[in-house]
Design a protein around this motif. Structure first.
Motif, mmCIF file in Angstrom:
data_model
loop_
_atom_site.group_PDB
_atom_site.id
_atom_site.type_symbol
_atom_site.label_atom_id
_atom_site.label_comp_id
_atom_site.label_asym_id
_atom_site.label_seq_id
_atom_site.Cartn_x
_atom_site.Cartn_y
_atom_site.Cartn_z
ATOM 1 N N TRP A 306 0.842 -1.209 0.000
ATOM 2 C CA TRP A 306 0.000 0.000 0.000
ATOM 3 C C TRP A 306 0.867 1.245 0.000
ATOM 4 O O TRP A 306 0.503 2.273 -0.550
ATOM 5 C CB TRP A 306 -0.977 0.001 1.193
ATOM 6 C CG TRP A 306 -0.278 0.099 2.524
ATOM 7 C CD1 TRP A 306 0.115 -0.935 3.306
ATOM 8 C CD2 TRP A 306 0.148 1.292 3.196
ATOM 9 N NE1 TRP A 306 0.763 -0.475 4.419
ATOM 10 C CE2 TRP A 306 0.788 0.899 4.394
ATOM 11 C CE3 TRP A 306 0.054 2.668 2.927
ATOM 12 C CZ2 TRP A 306 1.337 1.812 5.295
ATOM 13 C CZ3 TRP A 306 0.603 3.566 3.830
ATOM 14 C CH2 TRP A 306 1.229 3.141 4.993
ATOM 15 N N LYS A 309 1.724 3.038 -3.136
ATOM 16 C CA LYS A 309 0.631 3.779 -3.791
ATOM 17 C C LYS A 309 0.807 5.292 -3.644
ATOM 18 O O LYS A 309 0.138 6.058 -4.321
ATOM 19 C CB LYS A 309 -0.720 3.332 -3.228
ATOM 20 C CG LYS A 309 -1.003 1.892 -3.612
ATOM 21 C CD LYS A 309 -2.439 1.514 -3.451
ATOM 22 C CE LYS A 309 -2.622 0.079 -3.956
ATOM 23 N NZ LYS A 309 -3.535 -0.689 -3.204
ATOM 24 N N LYS A 312 1.309 7.129 -6.833
ATOM 25 C CA LYS A 312 0.121 7.480 -7.639
ATOM 26 C C LYS A 312 -0.324 8.900 -7.290
ATOM 27 O O LYS A 312 -0.719 9.669 -8.162
ATOM 28 C CB LYS A 312 -1.027 6.508 -7.356
ATOM 29 C CG LYS A 312 -0.840 5.121 -7.959
ATOM 30 C CD LYS A 312 -2.131 4.329 -7.762
ATOM 31 C CE LYS A 312 -1.978 2.865 -8.053
ATOM 32 N NZ LYS A 312 -1.674 2.539 -9.426
#
Ligand SMILES: Cc1cc2nc3c(=O)[nH]c(=O)nc-3n(C[C@H](O)[C@H](O)[C@H](O)COP(=O)(O)OP(=O)(O)OC[C@H]3O[C@@H](n4cnc5c(N)ncnc54)[C@H](O)[C@@H]3O)c2cc1C
Length: 384
Positions: A306, A309, A312
């Motif tokens: 996670w 991420k 992103k």
């Protein structure tokens, strides 16, 4: 209808890479069908990317460099890449190399056909190509096109036109590719020229834009001609090859695993780095991880922590700055490459940095535009 272990829908860069990695794994004897409407016998593109080690396709790398040039607002000159090498691979060399390797495997079948449909069934992934049905335990789909239309996302395009030219007098520096040359009219957005030298008189010159609107063919050509005469000093030259492309620079979420037996890979799987358009090396990394997971767990997915991420979010912020023209793009890239160690900048783009490196890197960016973009991204993603 014969059932395969794997169907690879689309035998382009991602499809062929996946098949290649499967042959290098304990799954090498599985039955594989590769479907593509094209025979891949043309040099339809050239991939550039960076890496430290020798990669899977090292033997066919066309050129590689330990430094690159950059022309920005306050910096012009070479960037030392440290342990990285900037590498260039010609499409045709890749297609020929991988197809030759795959032909050694009797369990791998190629079929030239146009895929009409891919769908999930209780028995497996089902494909119709040229009206023929095929089924497999897993279908790896690199043909899916994203619909870039959700207002909460940022949907820019990287579009370009490149010429391989042969000049009559020496115009290229063979040891110094130009990754971004901003000495072109910015037209209010982000425009630069990319130059990959093959030797002193031959090279790829590419006019590239990051925005939402494609240009006419004539506009790309005018910019190329101007650059070649003004900055390469070439008076007479032949255009040997033409390369055009449109790459999504989008944070639209992709469903990499839309259903139990269908997995999207390559551009279709969202493997393109939204803030740069670079896809080749990420595809290699992701597919190696996918094959490893398939061998170990039987699941054709790749594990993602996670914490990774956060990249992103960084991509979305950068796209938000670009899309809303919050700061001139040429200055942003100049700060990024010239005020950071270039190797660290490449490591960041590879999503391999630590949080502390990332904070240092953000501190070289203009504060107000990036902070505004951060809050705007949060608002758009939460409320549309
Ligand atoms: C000109 C160009 C230059 C690029 N340069 C770089 C670069 O320097 N560095 C970088 O990192 N990235 C680059 N990219 C981006 C990216 O790496 C490439 O687009 C890459 O080829 C994407 O791989 P892919 O397998 O997802 O798609 P593709 O390689 O396009 O493969 C998809 C395959 O699916 C087939 N197909 C599609 N629809 C159907 C259908 N209905 N039926 C049958 N077959 C179908 C196509 O024929 C194709 O062979 C470039 C892209 C382009 C277009």
């Amino acid at each position: 209808m014969r059932k395969y272990d794997f169907i690879i829908a689309g035998g382009g860069m991602a499809g062929l890479s996946l098949a290649y990695y499967l042959t290098q794994s304990p799954l090498r004897d599985r039955s594989i069908l590769i479907l593509d409407r094209d025979v891949k016998d043309r040099n339809d593109r050239t991939w550039c990317f960076w890496e430290k080690e020798a990669g899977a396709f090292e033997s066919i790398i066309f050129r590689q460099w330990n430094q690159v040039n950059f022309h920005g607002t306050t910096h012009a000159g070479a960037l030392n890449l440290g342990d990285y090498r900037y590498k260039m691979l010609r499409g045709i060399d890749f297609y020929e190399f991988v197809q030759t390797e795959l032909q050694k495997w009797p369990n791998i079948e190629f079929r030239q056909a146009s895929i009409n449909r891919i769908k999930e069934t209780p028995q497996g992934g089902f494909v119709i190509a040229d009206d023929e049905p095929y089924i497999a335990d897993f279908v790896f789909d690199s043909t899916f096109s994203l619909k870039l239309n959700q207002p909460e996302n940022h949907n820019l395009l990287q579009h370009f036109r490149g010429w391989v030219i042969k000049t009559t007098t020496p115009c290229f520096s063979p040891n110094l590719p130009e990754i971004m040359d901003f000495r072109v009219d910015q037209g209010g957005d982000c425009r630069f020229v990319y130059v990959m030298p093959f030797d002193e008189t031959t090279g790829l010159v590419e006019f590239t834009l990051f925005n939402e609107q494609l240009l006419t063919e004539a506009d790309y050509e005018i910019a190329l001609r101007q650059y070649i005469s003004q900055h390469l000093g070439a008076v007479s030259y032949d255009i040997c090859e033409i390369e055009t492309g449109v790459i999504p620079m989008s944070d639209e979420p992709t469903q990499e695993n839309p259903s139990e037996h269908i997995i999207r890979i390559g551009t279709a799987g969202g493997y393109t780095k939204p803030s740069t358009g670079y896809t080749f090396q990420r595809t290699q990394r992701y597919l190696k991880a996918l094959v490893t997971n398939l061998v170990e767990t039987g699941k054709p997915t790749r594990k993602q922590s996670w914490f990774t991420k956060r990249f992103k979010l960084y991509d979305s912020i950068f796209l938000n700055v670009l899309e809303n023209k919050r700061h001139p793009a040429d200055d942003m890239f100049t700060r990024f490459y010239a005020e950071n160690r270039p190797a660290k900048a490449f490591q960041f783009l590879d999503e391999d940095t630590r949080l502390v490196d990332e904070i240092r890197l953000f501190m070289t960016m203009p504060l107000l535009p990036f902070t505004t973009a951060f809050f705007n991204v949060i608002r758009r993603k939460m409320f549309g």
